[in-house]
Each structure stands twice: as C-alpha cells, then as structure tokens.
Design a protein around this motif. Structure first.
Motif, short mmCIF file in Angstrom:
data_model
loop_
_atom_site.label_atom_id
_atom_site.label_comp_id
_atom_site.label_asym_id
_atom_site.label_seq_id
_atom_site.Cartn_x
_atom_site.Cartn_y
_atom_site.Cartn_z
N PHE A 102 -6.07 -0.94 -6.31
CA PHE A 102 -6.95 0.00 -5.59
C PHE A 102 -7.76 0.93 -6.49
N ASP A 153 -8.68 10.35 3.32
CA ASP A 153 -9.65 10.68 4.37
C ASP A 153 -8.97 11.24 5.61
N ASP A 180 -10.66 1.17 -8.00
CA ASP A 180 -12.04 1.55 -7.70
C ASP A 180 -12.12 2.47 -6.48
N LYS A 181 -11.37 2.07 -5.47
CA LYS A 181 -11.39 2.88 -4.25
C LYS A 181 -10.81 4.27 -4.51
N THR A 231 0.81 -1.22 0.00
CA THR A 231 0.00 0.00 0.00
C THR A 231 0.83 1.27 0.00
N GLU A 287 -13.36 6.35 -6.39
CA GLU A 287 -14.44 6.75 -5.49
C GLU A 287 -14.04 7.91 -4.59
N ALA A 288 -12.75 7.91 -4.19
CA ALA A 288 -12.27 8.96 -3.30
C ALA A 288 -11.86 10.21 -4.07
N HIS A 319 -7.71 5.59 -0.43
CA HIS A 319 -8.87 6.43 -0.07
C HIS A 319 -8.85 6.77 1.42
N ALA A 320 -8.39 5.82 2.23
CA ALA A 320 -8.36 6.06 3.68
C ALA A 320 -7.27 7.08 4.01
N GLN A 333 -5.03 2.16 2.88
CA GLN A 333 -5.29 2.20 1.45
C GLN A 333 -5.51 3.65 1.00
#
Lengths: 542, 334
Positions: B320, A224, B322-323, A211, B326-327, A220-221, A218
C-alpha cells in the motif's frame, strides 16, 4: 432467504417438545436459512489453508467437495488436538450428562432443537471420540454412546458447530467447567482441515490478514473515515481533532474493533474515544496496519488466531509505544486476555501500562501491556479527571448488556457499570439471571452475524431480547449499551425485531456525549446528530 | 430410548444372579470372593493411573478460566476472589468450593416460558445439587465405614464416623443414616433421569448402568445389615485376608447376598476408569476452573508454541506504499 415471520408467530412456534427418534438418527437441517454459506475458495487460498476440491458448493448438496481420505484427515487432526489440549481430553471424558447445561444455551431456548443443548452439541464430537479413541468405546460401540464418523456426522458438525456462538454460558453451570466453546473451537478446526469454513468468518480473516481490518479497508481509506468523524465532531462540539496514524514514538497505541470505524452505531463510539483522548491531551496513535482488534481467527483455528493477533505486538514494537489501549470489543478481549501473551509474547516493548493522566499503574496488565478502555476511563472518573454533564444523556434510559467474552472470559463486569453510572442519569439493570456472568449472547457472535441465517440469529438472540423487553416495559429502557462491536452490529436488528424502540450504543458514545470539553460550543446535538433532548425539540416545534 | 434403562436394569439384575448362583450353588466362592475383587482392584488402579497420566500428558497451552465474577483490576474495584481467582491460593479455594460443595450445580436455573407465552422465566432449582450432594457424601461415609472390614485394629476415625452416622438409634442394629441416604440419593438421581424428558433424551445405557449398579450395592448392603443378617465375623475374616494378601474363604458359608454385594462393588470399581465416573479425577484437572485469571499480569507458556506466517508490516507497506504516501501517512521506505 425465507420471509421472517412476525415476532409473536416466531415466539409461539418455538417447540420444546423432544423428538421420538434418538438424536443420532436425525439428519441435520440443511435447508436454506439454516446454514451459513461456505467460504469462497480464494479466501482459503490466500491464507494457505486447506481448500475444498470445488470452488462453488452448497452444504445442502448431497456430496461435499472433500478429499477421499477425509476420514483419515479428521482422525489424525482429532488425535493431534487431543495430544495438544488437555481441555479437549478432559471435556471428552468427564461429562456425566447431568443435564445442568441443557437449558442454558440461547440457541436451545430459542430453537428448542435438542442438538443445541450444550451436552449434545459436545456429544456430536464425543460420540466419535468414544468410538475411535477409547477402549470401552471400541468394545461397547453404541451401548457406550459411540458412533462411527460418517458423512452425515460431518454435516451435523458443520451445522451445529456453526450454531454455537462460543459464548460459554453453559460452562458457568457445568460442575466440571466443561466449556462447549472449547469443544466447538476444536470441531471447527477439524472441519477447517477439509476446507469446510464459512465465508462470514474466512473473508474477514483474509481481509484482516492483508489490510489489518475485517472489511479490507486500505490505509488511506481508513484515515479518510477517521477524518470524516473529525469533521462531524467539529460540527457537533466546535473542537477540531487531528488524530495521528502510524506515528512512531507515541506513548500509547490505540487499537479498536474496526467495526467501530465503519458501521453505525459503533462509529459514534469511535467518536467518543476521540473526544475523550482529545480532552485528555493523550499522546496516542492509531495504526492502519494493526487497525483491527477483533480476531476472526479465534473462530477458525488457534493458528489463524495467532497469525492475526501477531500484528498488535509487532506494531507496538515498530512504533516504540509504551503500552496498548484497546477499544470496546468482545472476542478481541478474550484473545488478549487468554491467548495473546502466550501466543505472541513476551511483550518485549514499552513498560507496564501507567495512565499518564492519573498515574495509576495497571498491574493486572503488567505482562500483556494492554489495558481495556473501560478500565482506563473508570480510573479517570474515579480520580475526577473528567468534567461531565450526564444530563446530556437524559433522553436515554439505559441498560447494559454484558458482552459474553469480556464477562465470561475476562471478568470485566464493574468497570463499564462504573463508567455508565457516571455518564448517564437513568440506568437500570436487566434481571439478575441474564446479566454479568449469566449474560445472554446476542445470538450472532463467533462469526455468525451473517444475513443468510437471520431467523436463527433472531431465535438465538431471543433470551437477550426478552430480558431487554422486561426492562423496556418496566422502566421504559430505550437504550441498550454494550462493549462489543459484534453486539453493536447484531443487537440493532435484534431489538428492531423483538423490542422496537430500543437503540444500541457503546459505552464511550455516552461518555462522548456527557464529556464537557475545553473550548467546546454549546452542544445541541449528540454524536448521532440528533437533538440532545427530544422534549425540548418538541417544545420548540409547538 | 426408554429401553436404555431397562437394558441396564436387566444387565445389573442378571449380574447379581450370576454372583448369587455362582457363590451359593456352584461353590465358586474363591472366584467371587478373591479372584474377581483382586482383578477389579488391579484394573482400577492401572486404569485410573493410566487415565490421569494420559490427561496430564496433554499440556494446557492456554489459560482459559471461565470467569464467573469480577476480575482483579483497579484497587477500588472489588474482585470476586473465588469466581475470578488471581492467585493460586484463590484457585485452591475456588476448586475446594466446587469439589466439596458442588457450587456450580447450586447455581442451576430452569428456563421456562411464561403463561402469556411472551416472557422467558428463570427459576432457581436446587434438586440436582441436593441429590448429588446426598449421593456423594453418603457414599463417602459408607466407604469410610467399610474400612472397618479392612483394618485391625479399626482406625479411630472410622469408629468416630460410625458413631455420628449411627446417631439415630431407632433400630437394632443401629441405623446408619449414610446407607439410607445413599440409596435415596442414587434413586432420586435415577428418577430424574427416567422422568425428565430432556434427561431421558440425552441419556444412554452408560448413564443408567452405574446408577443401577450403585443402587444394587446399596440394596444388598442394607439387606445384609437389617434383613438377612450376614455373619459379620466371617465377612471380616475374608476381607482381612484380602487386605493382608493372605486370601482365604472362611469356614462355613457366608450368604450369597454378600457375594452379590462384593461382585457389584468389584464391577463398579473396575468400571470407573473406562467411564464417565472418571469425573472424580477429571474435576481436579479442568482448565476452565483450576487456572488463575491473571494471564494479562503473568506470562503463561505454551509448550508447543510455534512460529506462524504473518503478514508483516514490511509486506503491508509494500502493498500500500503509494496510497499511504498520497494520504500523508508515514512510511518506512520512500
């Protein structure tokens, strides 16, 4: 884990008397709490590294799950490394056992265990080298201090090479510059050939590989979490920040130790970085792919280090940035300064780093294209590019912990001090034999920041804590600043235990607090959501 | 482990007796006066060269200097040129200070625990530095002085050093300071090893043996000069024979003490390549000291650098995508 005794007790129990038996005859202590847990097999498999023959095992077991030809594997691996590293050969041959290093290691000072003397730690490997690889050793055997490789020796290696934080303090005092870190690194590489790794190193490695960061966050996290800091920043300063991610064409790629993104108090340091860049209007981007500067490969093998480090240049190339700026991290900077360009260079992207704000060209980073954030900020301050209100840090009486790697493997000593002296009004140095190149390790570096050896870590960190206690008692120091993410994770429990009342911070958290931003609201809270001035609050309460 | 130094001591005494008896009683002057010295020299030369070549055969893949001072960075930050060298010239000075003045040893600290048991203390101690300096420099002077025995006419610098060395004209013959200091230096280093518990614990026979040998050399040398007086003319006859490769044992006897002295020297010389005494060569090659701290500015090449398996950005995005989409993170492939 066994109950940790009270500080006074632990301190009084440190025994520096030496055993009667010669060290060769003392088996390693593999009781619970004295060793790091071995890695889970899946992490090794994920990285295509040699594995143990069994999934679940404990170093305390009589038999270890290693292949039958383990001796051959180690012997061949040793030979290969002697041929690849002059450092190893020289360090195996020239030690005269003068004892100059003997009392320099924080683990020896803290535990009194003679095998934690750097000279003996290296002798664990050297004795086998002498026996197997030198003429005199083959003839004279024990008289020459040689000994055959046995399972007990292997266990001893596992125990003591994972009881060295590779901080290099011993090498400062060695007349030949013998660097025990170099010896330990080779020892760990050899153990790794049998799958004998520790989980607290290998899991981060596997995560970083997949990662990009060591907790396995990941993309997106990761975004965030940064967004979350931006919300906090807006609440504290009234300024909204929207940092970019994976943005092509940005001038600068900013890489942090990922600890700053997910663990307090590193997160406040991360907020400090964001505030600074926003105020400067810097054209930078963060990467979710290269989201980790810290490189746990350094604690595994040169090859694994290279595999993880490769992401930085690959991402800089992909995004087309001019240069890379690096956050406050310890061993990340050792890897950058001593290995990166050699392993993964040449840096065939961008140009020699130049501060877009001051125009300063960082000639000392001409080849790697990578600048340390305290170099960058010190230059801004020198050129009066920042408006600061250091009184916002007035409740902090600050001292500075020279993180081992930036000091002893890079020579980054004055830049952070220059920044500190600009952003806070109360700064005191610890005693001179415990700072700068003589700095003491936090006791948890090189992948030892793991819970199961907490008592060992507290003992290893004792010399550091003791020096902090001195300035705490003398000047009322209540904040320990540093430029390393492992420090920011390891020092808080160390302080809570030995010097309660001392907090831990990164340099850029203090910068963020002192920085006067355009359009900001009147600040009443620091980046921790704590009142800027504790006394004022008390006054208000009355 | 206290037996370790006894073994070494006994070994050295026995070796001395063998040489004494061999030359004095058994008439093996040729063996001890010619054959062994030549053998020792050959072993030393081949062994020393071998070791150095072996070291240099292994590359220095990475630039790993231990930085003991401020790096060179911004122009207004004062670089510590000798402890964090940036240029080859600065490295040379760093190495010279280390090799000539033993600078790292000078920094030695002793760690202790305060009386209240709550404070760790650090005390600057210079004994090791001082003893080592005494020992090495006096040894150097002694060796240079001995060139008198291997050259005719005696080179000017040997005479000059002799004159300085013999400044204290308190005895007849002139007392050479170097001989006494050598004995003192070696003895003090030995005492350290025998008396300090930590040193005892880390020491092995291989640590005591060369010290006893050197003390033996110094003692026999001093005895020959000041007590039992060997015939220097005959000694020089022998040594010049060795130096000119026309070895011969001079008419009339040289004292057995001389053969003990020569035997010890031969042993020491032959022992060097196989022991820790190789630090005399190794100190020049230590990668933590002899490299410039400039690897961010100048590229350094690792001769065995090879490609490794990395997790490429493409693979990462595949994992990753798709994620990421989405983000709202940019992706290469939709």
């Amino acid at each position: 884990m066994a109950e940790t005794p009270k500080p006074e007790e632990l301190f009084q129990n440190i025994d520096h008397s030496l055993p009667d038996e010669p060290w060769e005859e003392i088996p390693p202590d593999l009781s619970e709490g004295r060793f790091c847990y071995p890695t889970k097999k899946k992490n090794l498999e994920y990285l295509d590294l040699p594995t143990t023959t069994q999934d679940e095992w404990s170093p305390a077991d009589e038999e270890w799950p290693i292949p039958d030809n383990w001796k051959e594997i180690i012997h061949e691996g040793f030979k290969e490394r002697l041929e690849k590293y002059r450092s190893l050969k020289i360090f195996m041959d020239v030690c005269v056992r003068c004892g100059a290093c003997a009392d320099k290691c924080h683990f020896f000072i803290g535990t009194g265990d003679p095998k934690n003397m750097p000279v003996l730690r290296a002798e664990l490997l050297r004795s086998v080298y002498r026996n197997d690889f030198t003429t005199a050793g083959k003839i004279l055997k024990k008289i020459n201090g040689g000994r055959p490789l046995t399972k007990q020796v292997l266990k001893e290696w596992f125990s003591y090479f994972y009881q060295c934080t590779e901080c290099r303090r011993c090498s400062v005092y060695c007349p030949y510059g013998i660097d025990t870190a170099e010896v330990t690194m080779m020892g760990r590489e050899l153990l790794s050939l049998l799958g004998l790794n520790i989980n607290w190193v290998l899991e981060p490695v596997a995560n970083c590989f997949r990662t990009g960061n060591h907790l396995g966050i990941q993309p997106h996290a990761f975004k965030d979490m940064v967004d979350f800091f931006c919300d906090d920043i807006e609440e504290i300063t009234g300024v909204r920040i929207n940092p970019s991610f994976n943005r092509k064409g940005a001038e600068i790629l900013f890489i942090v130790p990922s600890g700053d993104v997910f663990a307090d108090p590193g997160t406040y340091t991360f907020m400090g970085y964001l505030l600074l860049f926003e105020q400067l209007g810097l054209d930078y981007t963060l990467s979710t792919y290269a989201s980790e500067g810290g490189n746990f490969g350094l604690f595994t093998s040169s090859e694994v280090m290279k595999r993880l480090n490769a992401k930085m240049y690959a991402e800089a190339r992909r995004l087309g940035v001019k240069w890379i700026l690096g956050g406050e991290c310890g061993h990340m900077w050792r890897v950058i300064n001593q290995y990166m360009d050699t392993m993964n260079g040449p840096a065939d992207f961008g140009e020699v780093p130049k501060s877009p704000i001051t125009g300063t060209v960082f000639e000392n980073a001409a080849s790697t294209r990578m600048v340390h954030i305290t170099e960058f900020t010190a230059d801004l301050l020198r050129n009066n590019k920042l408006k600061l209100d250091p009184s916002r840090n007035d409740k902090h009486v600050v001292t500075y912990h020279d993180s081992c790697n930036p000091s002893r493997a890079m020579g980054l000593l004055d830049e952070p001090r220059y920044v500190l002296n600009s952003v806070c009004n109360h700064f005191y140095e610890m005693p001179e034999n415990t700072i700068r190149e003589q700095t003491f390790c936090c006791g948890s570096g090189s992948g030892l920041n793991t819970e199961e050896i907490m008592e060992l870590r507290l003992l290893g960190g004792l010399p550091r804590a003791n020096a902090v206690k001195h300035v705490h008692d003398t000047f009322g120091v209540n904040m320990l600043s540093c430029i390393c993410a492992i420090d920011r994770a390891a020092l808080p429990p160390l302080m809570d235990y030995w010097v309660p009342g001392v907090g831990v911070t990164g340099i850029h958290e203090l910068v963020g607090n002192a920085l006067v931003m355009e359009g900001e609201i009147e600040r009443t809270m620091d980046l921790r959501f704590e009142p800027l001035n504790e006394e004022t609050e008390e006054d208000a309460d009355e | 482990m206290n037996a370790a130094y006894l073994y070494s001591l006994i070994t050295v005494v026995l070796l001395g007796l063998i040489a004494y008896a061999g030359a004095e009683a058994a008439g093996l002057e040729v063996l001890f006066g010619v054959i062994i010295p030549y053998l020792a020299l050959i072993v030393f030369l081949i062994g020393f060269a071998n070791k150095i070549l072996d070291w240099t055969k292994s590359p220095v893949p990475f630039r790993i200097p231990t930085t003991l001072g401020q790096q060179k960075s911004l122009p207004w930050i004062k670089q510590n040129k000798f402890d964090s060298p940036y240029t080859t010239g600065q490295v040379v000075i760093r190495m010279a200070l280390e090799i000539l003045l033993f600078r790292s040893l000078f920094k030695n600290l002793r760690t202790g625990f305060g009386k209240d048991g709550q404070k760790i203390t650090y005390k600057w101690v210079v004994w090791l530095w001082l003893f080592a300096l005494m020992f090495h420099y006096s040894f150097l002077v002694v060796v240079i002085r001995h060139l008198r025995f291997f050259a005719e006419p005696v080179p000017f610098f040997v005479t000059m050093i002799e004159r300085v060395d013999g400044m204290l004209q308190i005895m007849l013959p002139n007392l050479f300071i170097s001989g006494v200091v050598l004995l003192a230096g070696a003895s003090l280093l030995l005492l350290r090893r025998v008396l300090l518990p930590k040193l005892v614990y880390i020491s092995r026979p291989a640590d005591y043996f060369p010290l006893f040998l050197i003390i033996g050399i110094a003692v026999t040398g001093l005895m020959m000069r000041y007590i039992s007086k060997v015939d220097v003319i005959r000694v020089k006859e022998l040594t010049m024979g060795l130096a000119t490769f026309q070895p011969s044992i001079p008419e009339g006897s040289i004292s057995g003490l001389f053969y003990v002295h020569l035997f010890f020297v031969s042993l020491l010389v032959a022992y060097i390549p196989f022991s820790k005494l190789m630090h005399m060569g190794g100190v020049f090659l230590s990668p933590t000291r002899n490299l410039a701290n400039n690897s961010r500015a100048k590229r350094h090449v690792n001769p065995w650098n090879y490609p490794v398996k990395t997790h490429t950005y493409e693979e990462y995005e595949d994992d990753f995508r798709d994620k990421m989409k989405e983000a709202g993170l940019p992706v290469e492939k939709e």
